[in-house]
Design an enzyme around this catalytic site. Structure first.
Site, PDB file in Angstrom:
ATOM      1  CB  CYS A  18      -0.929  -0.007   1.208  1.00 27.20           C
ATOM      2  SG  CYS A  18      -2.083   1.381   1.246  1.00 27.20           S
ATOM      3  CB  CYS A  60      -6.836  -0.188   6.727  1.00 23.48           C
ATOM      4  SG  CYS A  60      -6.523  -0.485   4.969  1.00 23.48           S
TER       5      CYS A  60
END
Length: 341
Positions: free
Chosen positions: A90, A186
């Site tokens: 990410c 997340c």
């Protein structure tokens, strides 16, 4: 750099970053990536912090890109028997990839994030350094950044502690100043990554546990196990056993002593402090995100590098990253593909 887009997550660190940018005279704007369903509360917190700080705010809806670049890769790694680190992907692809691209398209000079790390220009290169507060250091997760990405990035919290960051938010009277840190991936907020994968259509690859060369019981799916795992196996061996490897769709069980290796193989390398080396070099290496470093020799190969450690390393896990350090400088790193036990 003068005009900066601060990556706002809705948490303390990103808000403290924006505060520091303003204090340091940067023309600061906030921006948030919407990456997944259920992120509206975090986005609202990010916008609220920008409103309180008098900053303009951008929202970038990048869910399809996040699914393709991060979650699809996460799923593919598990299906291949690996244990991925999606935060590293990410950072490379989203925060310092698409978010930075958006900032430059909008006319910003660069971005700033709330990572605890430092960047120093030296000898014509941008070096990635550990944070002053080693207890918060996040350089391990940033080793894939390129020179172009580092040259357009600021880490204002690199010389601050978490307590100091929180104090900055309190002094600015931000509502989020007491907000707790997020600990999980997340898109896996409860830690149950198998539930996430199954919800995306994953059909677990069934096979057997292999113990002492014998098939002893069926397991619950290749994707559900990682090297070094002892708890939650769903198999009672009558003794302590650990996941020591995977072959096809089978999961190999063994004793703790079988988990140690001195030779580790890595591929997909990225070097920061220098171009790809042509000769072996010595480095301290982290094989996971914890604080432990171990001395090794990094020997370049046609596909990547072979790491030879002075002391045996426990539970080397394909899919995780090996990151090389020289003191406080990140030299580079790569993805673990295997080891010799």
């Amino acid at each position: 750099m003068k005009k900066i887009l601060a990556a706002m997550s809705g948490g303390v660190d990103s808000a403290a970053t924006a505060i520091l940018l303003k204090k340091q005279g940067y023309l600061t704007t906030g921006g948030t990536m919407c990456l997944r369903p259920g992120a509206e509360a975090e986005i609202a917190d990010a916008k609220s912090a920008c409103d309180q700080l008098g900053l303009a705010f951008y929202r970038f809806d990048l869910q399809p890109e996040f699914n393709r670049l991060v979650i699809d890769a996460f799923q593919a790694d598990y299906q291949a028997g690996r244990t991925p680190n999606p935060c590293i992907v990410c950072n490379e692809k989203m925060k310092f990839g698409l978010f930075l691209d958006k900032a430059l398209e909008l006319g910003f000079d660069g971005i700033a994030t709330g990572h605890y790390a430092r960047i120093e220009a030296q000898g014509g290169r941008f070096l990635l350094k550990t944070a002053a507060d080693l207890g918060r250091d996040q350089s391990y997760f940033l080793y894939r950044l390129s020179q172009a990405q580092l040259s357009r990035t600021l880490f204002p919290l690199g010389c601050y502690t978490k307590d100091e960051a929180r104090a900055l938010c309190r002094e600015a009277e931000l509502q989020l100043s007491a907000k707790k840190d997020s600990q999980d991936i997340c898109f896996v907020p409860d830690g149950d990554y198998m539930a996430v994968l199954k919800a995306r259509g994953l059909v677990p690859q069934m096979g057997d546990f292999i113990h002492a060369g014998q098939r002893v019981a069926p397991h619950e799916g290749l994707e559900a196990y990682t090297i070094g795992q002892r708890r939650g196996l769903g198999y009672a061996a009558g003794e302590r056993v650990y996941v020591t490897g995977k072959v096809g769709t089978d999961v190999i069980l063994g004793e703790n002593a079988e988990l140690f290796s001195t030779t580790v193989f890595v591929e997909n390398l990225n070097y920061i402090a220098f171009d790809a080396p042509g000769a072996p070099f010595e480095a301290e290496c982290k094989l996971r995100s914890g604080p432990k470093r171990s001395l090794c020799t990094v020997t370049p190969t046609a596909k990547g590098a072979t790491l030879t450690f002075r002391e045996p390393q426990r539970a080397v896990t394909p899919g995780q990253s090996a990151v090389f350090y020289d003191g406080d400088t990140v030299l580079g790193g790569g993805v673990i593909v295997g080891c010799e036990r």
